[in-house]
Structures are given as C-alpha cells and as structure tokens.
Design a protein around this motif. Structure first.
Motif, PDB file in Angstrom:
ATOM      1  N   UNK A   1       0.891  -1.255  -0.005  1.00  0.00           N
ATOM      2  CA  UNK A   1      -0.156  -0.200   0.125  1.00  0.00           C
ATOM      3  C   UNK A   1       0.826   1.265   0.116  1.00  0.00           C
ATOM      4  N   UNK A   2       0.218   2.460  -0.708  1.00  0.00           N
ATOM      5  CA  UNK A   2       1.186   3.475  -0.518  1.00  0.00           C
ATOM      6  C   UNK A   2       1.021   4.179   0.696  1.00  0.00           C
ATOM      7  N   UNK A   3       1.849   5.297   1.189  1.00  0.00           N
ATOM      8  CA  UNK A   3       1.862   5.824   2.285  1.00  0.00           C
ATOM      9  C   UNK A   3       0.538   6.471   2.268  1.00  0.00           C
ATOM     10  N   UNK A   4       0.005   7.262   1.549  1.00  0.00           N
ATOM     11  CA  UNK A   4      -1.098   7.780   1.506  1.00  0.00           C
ATOM     12  C   UNK A   4      -2.495   6.909   1.779  1.00  0.00           C
ATOM     13  N   UNK A   5      -2.455   5.753   1.054  1.00  0.00           N
ATOM     14  CA  UNK A   5      -3.423   4.733   1.479  1.00  0.00           C
ATOM     15  C   UNK A   5      -3.292   4.332   3.066  1.00  0.00           C
ATOM     16  N   UNK A   6      -2.037   4.165   3.277  1.00  0.00           N
ATOM     17  CA  UNK A   6      -2.020   3.611   4.677  1.00  0.00           C
ATOM     18  C   UNK A   6      -2.540   4.688   5.716  1.00  0.00           C
ATOM     19  N   UNK A   7      -2.041   6.057   5.502  1.00  0.00           N
ATOM     20  CA  UNK A   7      -2.304   7.015   6.153  1.00  0.00           C
ATOM     21  C   UNK A   7      -4.062   7.178   6.236  1.00  0.00           C
TER      22      UNK A   7
ATOM     23  N   UNK B   1      -3.067   7.591  10.863  1.00  0.00           N
ATOM     24  CA  UNK B   1      -1.904   8.149  11.115  1.00  0.00           C
ATOM     25  C   UNK B   1      -1.459   9.222  10.131  1.00  0.00           C
ATOM     26  N   UNK B   2      -0.834  10.285  10.543  1.00  0.00           N
ATOM     27  CA  UNK B   2      -0.378  11.005   9.592  1.00  0.00           C
ATOM     28  C   UNK B   2       0.561  10.621   8.603  1.00  0.00           C
ATOM     29  N   UNK B   3       0.451  11.076   7.198  1.00  0.00           N
ATOM     30  CA  UNK B   3       1.610  10.710   6.056  1.00  0.00           C
ATOM     31  C   UNK B   3       3.025  10.930   6.710  1.00  0.00           C
TER      32      UNK B   3
END
Ligand code: ZN
Length: 256
Positions: free
Chosen positions: A18-24, A29-31
């Motif tokens: 998953x991308x950082x944005x998707x995980x965030x 949790x903030x990017x």
C-alpha cells in the motif's frame, strides 16, 4: 502515544504494497509519521495519540472511566463546534465548569488530557464559570452526538460502543452529568404539626436538563448504580431518598 500494534499494522500495510497515502487514510496516522516509520523502522514511537475511532479496526477510547466522565460533562454542558477554515476540519470541544464546584475544573482538564494527550487545553474565564476547551479533528468521532442546534432539539442517542463504556462505568457518567448540569443541595420541607411549623432538612441531588434523551440516559445510569430516582419536574431528575443520596455520594461526592 501510538502503541506498538498500530505501528505493526502500518508496517503490515506497507509490506503488502500500500502507498503511504493509503496507509495514512486507513489508519488515521499522518503521512509524515507513516513515511518516517517506513524509512526508519527503528524510529522512536512519537508521543502523539491517535484517535481510537479512526483506526482501521476502531477501538474504545481509553481510559474508559475518563471517557465516561467526559461524556457526562459533554452531554450536560459541552459544545462541539467547527473552528477556523472549515476545510481543515478542526473542532473545538468547550465545557463550561462552574467556579463554585471545587476540583471540577482540574478533573475536567485531566479527563481531556487523558483522552487527547497532545491537544492543548485552555481555560477561559466567563461569567460565574470557566470555559475549558481543546481543539482536535477528532471530537466528532469521539462524541458523535455532535450536531447543529441545541441538544434538546435533536435526538441524542449513544452508539453501541459508547453504551458498552457506560455499562461498565455508569458512576463516571453520572459524575460527569452531575458536575455539569447537576446540583447537590439541602432541601427544606415544612410540616405543620400540632399547631406549629417544623422544618426538616435533607440532602438531595437534582439533575436539570432540557433534553428528554439526556434525562433518560441519566436515569438509566442511575438504575445501573441501583440509585432510586424520580422526575420531580419534566426537566428534572431528583435523587432524594436517604439511601439513594448516600449511594450517589460515593460516585459524585458531597457538594456545597
Ligand atoms: Zn478520529
């Protein structure tokens, strides 16, 4: 602070591609934190509280006793309103604390800090009371009873997860309700007997609120505590039997 399980969850999502944005988005949790955790797996856990309701699998706010108390204060005399640029979705939770109740302001501040440890708490003097407020993006998640207009003009219903907390902490909810919209005082009753007046004094609690839903929540919590109560007026719950007052004193405490 972020607990290890949240960090593990972030790591697992990143590992799954998953991308950082998707995980965030999924974890709340903030990017920047997700990126820091990805780039430095040993990066120390930041002392920032995440919102338990924004987790992929929502959790109960903790500690539950402080949450139940804050819920009581909010339902009694609290307001959630949007502040600043609406697109930023920052909300203010304001609670009015009477100056005449010793210890109330400190207890309110402690509860706010324990539920949102990284949000600043402010005290603003008002007429006869002090406004205690804290800004967060998450107040509407933690108190979904938020809405436009006064509370008695709309339906106030607890969500299942809030009922779960109240069922385990009814005394803390009642303490919050009584601290905000309640009163413990001495009632004086006159009896005319044998040609003369006799006065009797006894302590009693009153909880005054214009919302039928909030009155009902107070009554349900008193039932859970085994405290006898009745409506002395359509907008007032009265606890006046000696045994009931003594029992409630154990959860709310004598006041002046
Ligand atoms: Zn949230």
């Amino acid at each position: 602070m972020y607990d290890v399980t949240i960090r593990e969850r972030v790591r697992n999502l990143l590992d799954s591609g998953e991308t950082i944005s998707a995980v965030s988005r999924h974890t709340g949790i903030s990017r920047s934190t997700v990126r820091a955790w990805r780039e430095r797996p040993d990066h120390p856990v930041r002392r920032v509280a995440s919102c338990p309701r924004c987790l992929e699998v929502p959790e109960l706010p903790a500690p539950p006793d402080k949450y139940a108390y804050l819920l009581g204060l909010y339902l009694g005399d609290g307001y959630i309103s949007s502040i600043g640029d609406p697109s930023k979705q920052v909300w203010s939770l304001r609670i009015m604390c009477a100056d005449t109740w010793p210890g109330l302001q400190e207890e309110c501040i402690k509860a706010l800090i324990s539920i949102r440890p990284d949000n600043k708490v402010r005290m603003l003097p008002r007429q006869g009371c002090t406004e205690i407020n804290s800004f967060s993006k998450h107040w509407p998640h933690l108190f979904p009873q938020h809405g436009s207009g006064k509370k008695h003009t709309r339906l106030i219903e607890l969500e299942t997860w809030q009922r779960q907390i109240v069922a385990a902490n009814p005394g803390h909810l009642v303490r919050g309700l009584m601290h905000s919209d309640g009163y413990r005082g001495i009632n004086r009753v006159r009896h005319h007997l044998n040609g003369s007046d006799h006065w009797y004094e006894y302590p009693r609690y009153l909880f005054v609120n214009e919302s039928r839903d909030i009155l009902a929540l107070c009554g349900e919590a008193l039932d859970m505590l085994g405290v006898a109560w009745r409506y002395s007026k359509p907008n007032t719950i009265s606890v006046a039997k000696r045994a009931a007052v003594e029992r409630l004193d154990g959860f709310v405490g004598p006041k002046y």
